[in-house]
Design a protein around this motif. Structure first.
Motif, short mmCIF file in Angstrom:
data_model
loop_
_atom_site.label_atom_id
_atom_site.label_comp_id
_atom_site.label_asym_id
_atom_site.label_seq_id
_atom_site.Cartn_x
_atom_site.Cartn_y
_atom_site.Cartn_z
N THR A 4 -25.32 -61.26 46.78
CA THR A 4 -26.58 -61.63 46.03
C THR A 4 -27.67 -61.86 46.47
N PRO A 5 -28.38 -62.10 46.81
CA PRO A 5 -29.09 -61.33 45.65
C PRO A 5 -29.08 -59.81 45.53
N GLN A 6 -28.99 -59.49 43.98
CA GLN A 6 -28.93 -58.17 43.72
C GLN A 6 -29.99 -57.80 42.42
N MET A 7 -31.02 -56.38 42.53
CA MET A 7 -32.33 -56.37 42.44
C MET A 7 -32.00 -55.16 41.73
N PHE A 8 -33.00 -55.13 40.35
CA PHE A 8 -32.88 -53.87 39.32
C PHE A 8 -33.56 -54.16 38.79
N ARG A 9 -34.54 -53.19 37.55
CA ARG A 9 -35.26 -52.92 36.50
C ARG A 9 -35.21 -53.94 35.62
N LEU A 10 -35.40 -54.59 35.25
CA LEU A 10 -34.81 -55.23 33.77
C LEU A 10 -35.00 -54.96 33.07
N GLY A 11 -35.05 -54.02 32.46
CA GLY A 11 -34.86 -53.55 31.27
C GLY A 11 -33.31 -52.15 31.47
N MET A 12 -33.65 -52.11 33.02
CA MET A 12 -32.19 -51.29 33.17
C MET A 12 -31.00 -51.49 33.63
N LEU A 13 -31.71 -53.35 34.17
CA LEU A 13 -29.75 -54.02 34.34
C LEU A 13 -29.43 -53.99 32.60
N HIS A 14 -30.62 -54.74 31.43
CA HIS A 14 -30.13 -55.76 30.43
C HIS A 14 -29.53 -54.22 30.04
N GLN A 15 -30.14 -53.17 29.99
CA GLN A 15 -28.67 -52.39 29.08
C GLN A 15 -27.70 -52.00 29.59
N ALA A 16 -27.63 -51.81 30.73
CA ALA A 16 -27.08 -51.49 31.60
C ALA A 16 -25.52 -52.63 31.55
N LEU A 17 -25.84 -53.75 31.36
CA LEU A 17 -24.73 -55.21 31.27
C LEU A 17 -24.82 -55.57 29.97
#
Ligand SMILES: Nc1ccn([C@@H]2O[C@H](COP(=O)(O)OP(=O)(O)OP(=O)(O)O)[C@@H](O)[C@H]2O)c(=O)n1
Ligand SMILES: C[C@](O)(CO)[C@H](O)COP(=O)(O)O
Length: 234
Positions: free
Chosen positions: A168-181
């Motif tokens: 880590t860090p693991q870096m993603f777009r906030l909305g995309m990551l929230h939806q995927a998680l």
């Protein structure tokens, strides 16, 4: 006019550190004179591109208040969850509730990784800021890998070609990551890193080579290794 994407950090720090077998969660153990968590969060407090940090802490965490963390940017607290993925998801929701935008970038970094260099943090941001999906710091495997047979014997030697250790860090777009998680959690897939959720959602996160010094403090000997790292910098 499209607004410039900002960068946020999420530090999951709500673990109990069972494998460490210490008197307190490992993120609060002392490493070269400072708490592990103080060292893990510092690169993000120092980095000018990081707009703020959300930390996921155990409810009723009695140790965080004792730390010496001086922040000139927002430091938000989210409730930790049963697993790391729950803690990260809660922190993402705290960021969104505080005004972070779905197209903003989020960098998720383990509180248990106190040896992240500014160089590696810069490298990750530089490599992925124009990317469509995002990605992770990772280190290629250098050892031969074995699978056991459950009885202490080698059952198989694994092909290590193209095998990396996710850091880590693991870096993603906030909305995309929230939806995927959120989708992974709802589906009972308790992924052990953010990339796992993004892969499950059909994305192909990028791999960015990072330093093998960026170890995760998991067991007692890891703290000794981290001590060598920090003593060598002093
Ligand atoms: N429910 C959880 C579990 C873990 N973490 C965090 O996720 C990071 C990586 O997890 P790990 O190394 O597994 O930490 P622990 O879960 O504390 O360790 P153990 O499995 O030995 O209990 C750590 O910074 C830990 O604090 C978290 O925020 N919430
Ligand atoms: C996120 C991580 O550090 C990437 O290697 C790892 O998956 C965390 O695993 P843990 O069992 O929660 O420590």
């Amino acid at each position: 006019m499209a607004t410039e994407s900002r960068y946020w950090a999420v530090i999951p720090a709500a673990g109990v550190g069972q494998r460490m077998q210490a008197d307190r969660p490992k993120q609060y153990l002392t490493l070269a004179g400072k708490a592990v968590l103080e060292r893990s969060v510092q690169p993000f407090l120092m980095h000018s591109a990081i707009a703020g940090v959300a930390l996921a802490l155990q409810p009723h965490d009695p140790w965080f208040a004792e730390l010496d963390i001086r922040a000139s940017k927002p430091l938000l607290i989210a409730p930790g969850g049963a697993e790391r993925c729950h803690s990260v998801c809660h922190a993402l929701e705290v960021l969104l509730a505080s005004g972070a935008q779905e197209q903003d970038w989020v960098l998720v970094h383990d509180a248990a990784r106190p040896c992240l260099s500014q160089t590696d943090l810069d490298r990750l941001i530089e490599a992925l800021s124009d990317d469509a999906v995002g990605g992770i710091l990772a280190s290629p495997v250098g050892d031969t890998l074995k699978r056991d047979d459950g009885a202490g014997q080698i059952a198989q030697t694994l092909d290590r070609t193209g095998v990396w250790r996710a850091l880590t860090p693991q870096m993603f777009r906030l909305g995309m990551l929230h939806q995927a998680l959120s989708s992974a959690i709802a589906g009972g897939a308790l992924v052990t890193d953010e990339a796992g959720a993004m892969e499950r959602a059909g994305y192909a996160p990028k791999l960015v080579a990072g330093s093998a010094r960026n170890i995760k403090i998991t067991r007692p000997e890891d703290l000794e290794l981290a001590e060598f790292y920090w003593r060598s910098k002093q």
